[in-house]
Design a protein around this motif. Structure first.
Motif, PDB file in Angstrom:
ATOM      1  N   GLU A  10       3.901   7.965  -6.706  1.00 51.28           N
ATOM      2  CA  GLU A  10       3.705   6.515  -6.627  1.00 51.28           C
ATOM      3  C   GLU A  10       4.144   5.872  -7.937  1.00 51.28           C
ATOM      4  O   GLU A  10       3.996   6.440  -9.015  1.00 51.28           O
ATOM      5  CB  GLU A  10       2.248   6.166  -6.290  1.00 51.28           C
ATOM      6  N   ASP A  66       2.067   2.199  -1.636  1.00 52.47           N
ATOM      7  CA  ASP A  66       0.873   2.976  -1.971  1.00 52.47           C
ATOM      8  C   ASP A  66       1.071   4.432  -1.572  1.00 52.47           C
ATOM      9  O   ASP A  66       1.859   4.739  -0.676  1.00 52.47           O
ATOM     10  CB  ASP A  66      -0.349   2.428  -1.236  1.00 52.47           C
ATOM     11  N   ARG A 104       0.109  10.726  -4.969  1.00 54.63           N
ATOM     12  CA  ARG A 104      -0.827  10.004  -5.833  1.00 54.63           C
ATOM     13  C   ARG A 104      -0.674  10.484  -7.285  1.00 54.63           C
ATOM     14  O   ARG A 104      -0.538  11.671  -7.543  1.00 54.63           O
ATOM     15  CB  ARG A 104      -2.248  10.239  -5.359  1.00 54.63           C
TER      16      ARG A 104
END
Length: 109
Positions: A10, A66, A104
């Motif tokens: 991300e 996201d 992430r």
């Protein structure tokens, strides 16, 4: 069965090249044509969350997506916004063919 998978952390640019051939030759977009990638959540109704275009077969864009799993479609659109799909996002049963995974990042202390 996933045919193509793009994986990025991300916050990083989505940067990749489309290897598109027609009649065993590298495809060169005609005047007014652009490559596009449309990104969707991997469930019905598969509505595009965002679409990016490129004048050639190389993409380098900041997406702001996201972390998570998505599906993507790649194609060519002309100046009238008529689209020709090169890589469909899902098969006839709605199963993902092309998957985008945004990983992430660790939180900074």
């Amino acid at each position: 069965m996933i045919l193509n998978r793009l994986i990025f952390p991300e916050g990083n640019k989505l940067e990749f090249t489309v290897n598109h051939k027609e009649n065993n030759e590298k495809y060169e977009p005609a005047q007014g044509e652009k490559y596009y990638i449309s990104i969707s959540l991997p469930r019905e109704p598969f509505e595009a969350l965002m679409t990016f275009t490129s004048d050639d077969n190389h993409f380098s864009v900041l997406s702001g997506i996201d972390y998570g799993e998505y599906v993507f479609e790649i194609g060519i659109k002309d100046s009238s916004d008529d689209r020709r799909i090169i890589l469909p996002a899902v098969d006839e049963r709605g199963n993902p063919l092309n998957q985008l995974i945004i990983l992430r990042r660790l939180k900074n202390e």
